[in-house]
Design a protein around this motif. Structure first.
Motif, PDB file in Angstrom:
ATOM      1  N   SER A  46      -2.975  -3.494 -13.568  1.00  0.00           N
ATOM      2  CA  SER A  46      -2.277  -3.496 -12.278  1.00  0.00           C
ATOM      3  C   SER A  46      -2.580  -2.198 -11.535  1.00  0.00           C
ATOM      4  N   LYS A  47      -2.318  -2.215 -10.242  1.00  0.00           N
ATOM      5  CA  LYS A  47      -2.734  -1.095  -9.393  1.00  0.00           C
ATOM      6  C   LYS A  47      -1.548  -0.387  -8.756  1.00  0.00           C
ATOM      7  N   GLY A  91       5.458  -6.627   1.030  1.00  0.00           N
ATOM      8  CA  GLY A  91       6.161  -7.195  -0.106  1.00  0.00           C
ATOM      9  C   GLY A  91       5.685  -6.598  -1.425  1.00  0.00           C
ATOM     10  N   GLU A  92       6.307  -7.015  -2.511  1.00  0.00           N
ATOM     11  CA  GLU A  92       6.003  -6.471  -3.832  1.00  0.00           C
ATOM     12  C   GLU A  92       4.871  -7.205  -4.533  1.00  0.00           C
ATOM     13  N   LYS A  93       4.783  -8.512  -4.352  1.00  0.00           N
ATOM     14  CA  LYS A  93       3.792  -9.319  -5.069  1.00  0.00           C
ATOM     15  C   LYS A  93       2.539  -9.490  -4.214  1.00  0.00           C
ATOM     16  N   LEU A  94       1.669  -8.501  -4.265  1.00  0.00           N
ATOM     17  CA  LEU A  94       0.471  -8.509  -3.437  1.00  0.00           C
ATOM     18  C   LEU A  94      -0.656  -9.299  -4.110  1.00  0.00           C
ATOM     19  N   LYS A 151      -4.323  -9.752  -8.623  1.00  0.00           N
ATOM     20  CA  LYS A 151      -5.183  -8.701  -8.094  1.00  0.00           C
ATOM     21  C   LYS A 151      -5.085  -8.669  -6.569  1.00  0.00           C
ATOM     22  N   PHE A 152      -5.259  -7.481  -6.011  1.00  0.00           N
ATOM     23  CA  PHE A 152      -5.243  -7.350  -4.557  1.00  0.00           C
ATOM     24  C   PHE A 152      -6.184  -6.217  -4.143  1.00  0.00           C
ATOM     25  N   LEU A 153      -6.552  -6.245  -2.888  1.00  0.00           N
ATOM     26  CA  LEU A 153      -7.400  -5.209  -2.308  1.00  0.00           C
ATOM     27  C   LEU A 153      -6.850  -4.877  -0.935  1.00  0.00           C
ATOM     28  N   VAL A 154      -6.545  -3.601  -0.710  1.00  0.00           N
ATOM     29  CA  VAL A 154      -6.023  -3.168   0.587  1.00  0.00           C
ATOM     30  C   VAL A 154      -7.186  -2.730   1.472  1.00  0.00           C
ATOM     31  N   LEU A 179      -2.066  -0.421  14.405  1.00  0.00           N
ATOM     32  CA  LEU A 179      -1.614  -0.426  13.014  1.00  0.00           C
ATOM     33  C   LEU A 179      -2.729   0.005  12.064  1.00  0.00           C
ATOM     34  N   TYR A 180      -2.340   0.755  11.024  1.00  0.00           N
ATOM     35  CA  TYR A 180      -3.322   1.208  10.028  1.00  0.00           C
ATOM     36  C   TYR A 180      -2.743   1.149   8.614  1.00  0.00           C
ATOM     37  N   ASN A 181      -3.505   0.563   7.696  1.00  0.00           N
ATOM     38  CA  ASN A 181      -3.234   0.738   6.273  1.00  0.00           C
ATOM     39  C   ASN A 181      -3.807   2.086   5.870  1.00  0.00           C
ATOM     40  N   VAL A 182      -2.963   2.968   5.357  1.00  0.00           N
ATOM     41  CA  VAL A 182      -3.435   4.297   4.960  1.00  0.00           C
ATOM     42  C   VAL A 182      -3.307   4.385   3.442  1.00  0.00           C
ATOM     43  N   VAL A 183      -4.281   3.783   2.764  1.00  0.00           N
ATOM     44  CA  VAL A 183      -4.246   3.667   1.304  1.00  0.00           C
ATOM     45  C   VAL A 183      -5.587   4.119   0.734  1.00  0.00           C
ATOM     46  N   PRO A 184      -5.783   5.425   0.588  1.00  0.00           N
ATOM     47  CA  PRO A 184      -7.065   5.914   0.076  1.00  0.00           C
ATOM     48  C   PRO A 184      -7.284   5.636  -1.403  1.00  0.00           C
ATOM     49  N   TYR A 185      -6.192   5.504  -2.176  1.00  0.00           N
ATOM     50  CA  TYR A 185      -6.294   5.261  -3.612  1.00  0.00           C
ATOM     51  C   TYR A 185      -5.598   3.969  -4.011  1.00  0.00           C
ATOM     52  N   THR A 186      -6.275   3.137  -4.785  1.00  0.00           N
ATOM     53  CA  THR A 186      -5.637   1.994  -5.444  1.00  0.00           C
ATOM     54  C   THR A 186      -6.151   1.926  -6.883  1.00  0.00           C
TER      55      THR A 186
END
Length: 271
Positions: free
Chosen positions: A185-186, A107-110, A245-248, A209-216
């Motif tokens: 915001s990130k 979703g958009e609102k993390l 705020k969020f953290l992946v 499943l993998y979150n592939v988010v090296p940069y935030t």
């Protein structure tokens, strides 16, 4: 009949081109399909029944629709196209399916910690269609006792980017315009070359499943880097204020699919 190790869909796309380069560099025999005609590629429309007299062991599924004014197209291409591909693969002794999905499924609102188990809310039609494609792959894997690797990518960055929110930010920066963003915001972003590296590494590594988010990075951090590249710039005015705020979580990615990450801004977005 010549047997390819890897079938690559969407091979002529932004990400597909980088994947093909790596496969060739590593001398991995591949079979490339694309919706557009290109030398060495098979022109295939995944929304229709697939006829291709080739064998392969692994699928890297990159084909998909990212932007459309017709929401039905997302489901036709992303969901039905994936199902058609898997139906075709059911007779090919495929032992691994690797899929380029999206972080939009959250979703958009993390808020808070985002893990692979996080359930998205208020999803766009695009996100829903990609989540349906994920489900098709997991059902295929269970039925055929094969492995799957679903990579949830953020915005892909590279020299020949299509339009996205990050490009809009850079454009406004270059034009000395105020930014319609909160400076704290990130962005979730990845270099397209890094995404390709992870996809190719998934041929022999990873499961699930993998979150592939090296940069935030925060937007203010992105602007700070751009200001260092061009010292004549001043920090723009930010219009929107938000404390969300969020953290992946990248715990699984770092454990199974860790690669050396590129410095994307200096490489792709110098002034």
């Amino acid at each position: 009949m010549d047997k390819a190790k890897v079938l690559v869909t969407g091979a002529s796309g932004f990400l597909g081109k980088e994947v093909i380069k790596l496969l060739e560099k590593q001398k991995i025999h591949y079979l490339a399909i694309s919706k557009t005609k290109k030398k060495g590629f098979h022109k295939i429309d995944l929304t229709k029944k697939i006829n291709l007299d080739q064998d392969f062991e692994i699928v890297i599924h990159l084909a998909g629709l990212n932007y459309s004014n017709d929401s039905k197209k997302y489901f036709e291409v992303n969901k039905l196209g994936t199902k058609n591909l898997l139906d075709f693969c059911s007779n090919k002794n495929v032992n691994r399916v690797i899929f380029a999905s999206t972080c939009s499924v959250y979703g958009e609102k993390l808020r808070g910690l985002i893990t692979e188990k996080t359930k998205g809310k208020n999803l766009s039609d695009y996100a829903k269609s990609k989540l349906m494609a994920e489900n098709e792959i997991q059902k295929f894997s269970k039925k055929n006792k094969s492995k799957f690797v679903i990579l949830r990518f953020p915005i892909l960055l590279g020299k020949k980017n299509s339009k996205n929110r990050f490009i809009a930010l850079i454009t406004k920066y270059k034009e000395n315009k105020n930014l319609d963003f909160d400076k704290d915001s990130k962005f979730m972003i990845i270099d397209v070359k890094d995404a390709a590296k992870i996809l190719v590494k998934s041929i022999s590594s990873g499961d699930g499943l993998y979150n592939v988010v090296p940069y935030t990075p925060q937007i203010s951090q992105i602007i700070e880097v751009l200001n260092k590249i061009n010292l004549t710039k001043k920090l723009p005015t930010f219009k929107i204020k938000s404390k969300k705020k969020f953290l992946v979580s990248r715990k699984r990615m770092d454990k199974d699919l860790k690669i050396k990450i590129s410095d994307f801004i200096e490489k792709h977005y110098p002034e």
